[in-house]
Design an enzyme around this catalytic site. Structure first.
Site, PDB file in Angstrom:
ATOM      1  N   LYS A  54       0.814  -1.213   0.000  1.00 39.41           N
ATOM      2  CA  LYS A  54       0.000   0.000   0.000  1.00 39.41           C
ATOM      3  C   LYS A  54       0.854   1.273   0.000  1.00 39.41           C
ATOM      4  CE  LYS A  54      -3.589  -2.617  -0.033  1.00 39.41           C
ATOM      5  NZ  LYS A  54      -3.044  -3.930   0.346  1.00 39.41           N
ATOM      6  N   TYR A 265     -11.681 -15.248   3.509  1.00 38.64           N
ATOM      7  CA  TYR A 265     -10.748 -14.156   3.786  1.00 38.64           C
ATOM      8  C   TYR A 265     -10.231 -14.239   5.227  1.00 38.64           C
ATOM      9  CZ  TYR A 265      -8.867  -9.503   4.516  1.00 38.64           C
ATOM     10  OH  TYR A 265      -8.033  -8.462   4.815  1.00 38.64           O
ATOM     11  N   TYR A 291      -2.371 -12.710   3.093  1.00 35.56           N
ATOM     12  CA  TYR A 291      -2.110 -12.411   1.673  1.00 35.56           C
ATOM     13  C   TYR A 291      -0.910 -13.173   1.098  1.00 35.56           C
ATOM     14  CZ  TYR A 291      -5.345  -8.494   2.385  1.00 35.56           C
ATOM     15  OH  TYR A 291      -6.446  -7.731   2.659  1.00 35.56           O
TER      16      TYR A 291
HETATM   17  C1  LIG Z   1      -3.744  -5.147   0.195  1.00 35.04           C
HETATM   18  C2  LIG Z   1      -2.815  -6.278   0.168  1.00 35.04           C
HETATM   19  C3  LIG Z   1      -2.720  -7.103  -0.960  1.00 35.04           C
HETATM   20  C4  LIG Z   1      -3.616  -6.995  -2.151  1.00 35.04           C
HETATM   21  O1  LIG Z   1      -3.374  -5.887  -2.963  1.00 35.04           O
HETATM   22  P1  LIG Z   1      -4.614  -5.266  -3.771  1.00 35.04           P
HETATM   23  O2  LIG Z   1      -4.043  -4.128  -4.477  1.00 35.04           O
HETATM   24  O3  LIG Z   1      -5.611  -4.902  -2.717  1.00 35.04           O
HETATM   25  O4  LIG Z   1      -5.160  -6.314  -4.664  1.00 35.04           O
HETATM   26  C5  LIG Z   1      -1.790  -8.111  -0.950  1.00 35.04           C
HETATM   27  N1  LIG Z   1      -0.990  -8.307   0.106  1.00 35.04           N
HETATM   28  C6  LIG Z   1      -1.048  -7.544   1.221  1.00 35.04           C
HETATM   29  C7  LIG Z   1      -0.145  -7.858   2.340  1.00 35.04           C
HETATM   30  C8  LIG Z   1      -1.969  -6.506   1.286  1.00 35.04           C
HETATM   31  O5  LIG Z   1      -2.032  -5.758   2.393  1.00 35.04           O
END
Ligand SMILES: *Cc1c(COP(=O)(O)O)cnc(C)c1O
Length: 339
Positions: A54, A265, A291
């Site tokens: 981010k 999720y 993630y």
């Molecule tokens: C937000 C996030 C993602 C996904 O990215 P997007 O742009 O939302 O698809 C992947 N990994 C982590 C650790 C994240 O915080």
């Protein structure tokens, strides 16, 4: 295309992280899996408040917020949102007040990302069921009524401007690949709110790299409404047009693997546990449980299925999220005893 590159460079931007992030070869993992050559782009090391993908989006989003003379930001996500934690840190660093719409109820003892949100002084609005920033507009409206100038950032920072951060990331990747004297056949990345995959896709076109993106889906899409792939196409087209590129993206340009969602999720299963342990033990690198752990689990499975040929080069894009490890201690604990 040079016009689009000029437009990218002209976007407002505030420096929040340290770039380029490291680009490393995963020697041991590659050997043990016996598949393609493996590299990792370490966006877990962007340097903003323990890192993550981010940061790249926020450099552009907060750049615009400051340009517009805003005095506060509003965004939202899950209680353990990495996006919210990085936004809280970015807001602190740029002197903006941060409001977070978080899913769930206040826990007795905050940890992981939520603990960090609080350390950065973010104002938290608990939202119960809604964990995708549903109340962002309402909170922003309230601030406007109080004569504040809020800047609203959508869930995951995934609008065209945020995704531009990943167009710029491709230029960075191009430099990494040149240094290593390799070409990337595939990028594999966790994909959830879409900005990362859309930005990478447009960036690969803009910088003319012949690399295929595989998104590993992290979250089920809406049960009704458009598919995730059509959302990615719309976002990519909007981003492309904003840079003066043709809106040429259709749903079939987006490869998303939806088979690694497990129980949903943020629910840690054997796939994530195995991937996190394996990469920690073999490379000394931490993945997060929501993630990157899931995406790596997917990559390992795809390699085992022979999805990539041994002559190919695959880059795993580590998107960060490591603070969430501590919020999932119970799912990940229990170490085998020393023998
Ligand atoms: C937000 C996030 C993602 C996904 O990215 P997007 O742009 O939302 O698809 C992947 N990994 C982590 C650790 C994240 O915080």
């Amino acid at each position: 295309m040079s016009d689009a590159r000029t437009r990218l460079d002209a976007l407002p931007r505030v420096r929040l992280g340290f770039f380029p992030t490291p680009f490393v070869k995963l020697e041991r993992l590659g050997r043990l899996l016996g598949g393609p050559r493996l590299f990792m782009k370490r966006d877990d090391l962007t340097g903003l408040a323990l890192g993550g993908n981010k940061t790249r989006k926020l450099e552009y989003l907060l750049g615009e917020a400051l340009d517009q003379g805003c005095d506060s930001v509003v965004t939202g996500g899950a209680a353990q949102s990495n996006h919210c934690r990085q936004t809280a840190a970015a807001a602190a660093a740029t002197g903006l007040e941060c409001h977070l719409a978080l899913g769930g109820e206040p826990p007795e003892s905050p940890n992981g990302n939520l603990l960090l949100d609080q350390l950065f002084g973010a104002k938290i609005h608990w939202c119960g069921e809604g964990r995708k920033g549903e109340r962002i507009p309402e909170i922003a409206e309230g601030l406007r009524h109080a004569a504040r100038r809020p800047y609203a950032i959508p869930y995951g920072g995934s609008n065209a401007l945020g995704a531009a951060g990943f167009v710029a990331a491709v230029r960075e990747l191009q430099g990494d690949l040149k240094k290593e004297r390799v070409e990337a056949d595939h990028l594999v990345v966790a994909s959830s709110s879409g900005g990362t995959q859309a930005g990478l896709t447009v960036g690969l076109d803009l910088f003319e790299l012949h690399t295929r993106v595989t998104g590993i889906a992290i979250d089920k899409g809406e049960t009704e409404g458009p598919t995730y792939e059509s959302f990615l196409a719309d976002l990519s087209n909007e981003l492309a047009v904003s840079l003066g590129m043709p809106a040429r993206y259709g749903t079939d340009e987006f490869l998303v693997r939806h088979e690694y969602l497990g129980l949903g999720y943020g629910v840690v299963g054997e796939l994530e546990r195995e991937a996190i342990r394996f990469v920690a033990e073999q490379e000394g690198i931490l993945l997060d449980p929501v993630y990157a752990g899931r995406a790596m689990g997917g990559l390992i499975d795809l390699i085992r299925q022979g999805e990539f040929s041994p002559g190919e080069t695959v880059v795993f894009w580590h998107t960060g999220g490591v603070p969430a490890l501590f919020a999932h201690a119970r799912d990940l604990g229990s170490q085998a005893p020393a023998s």
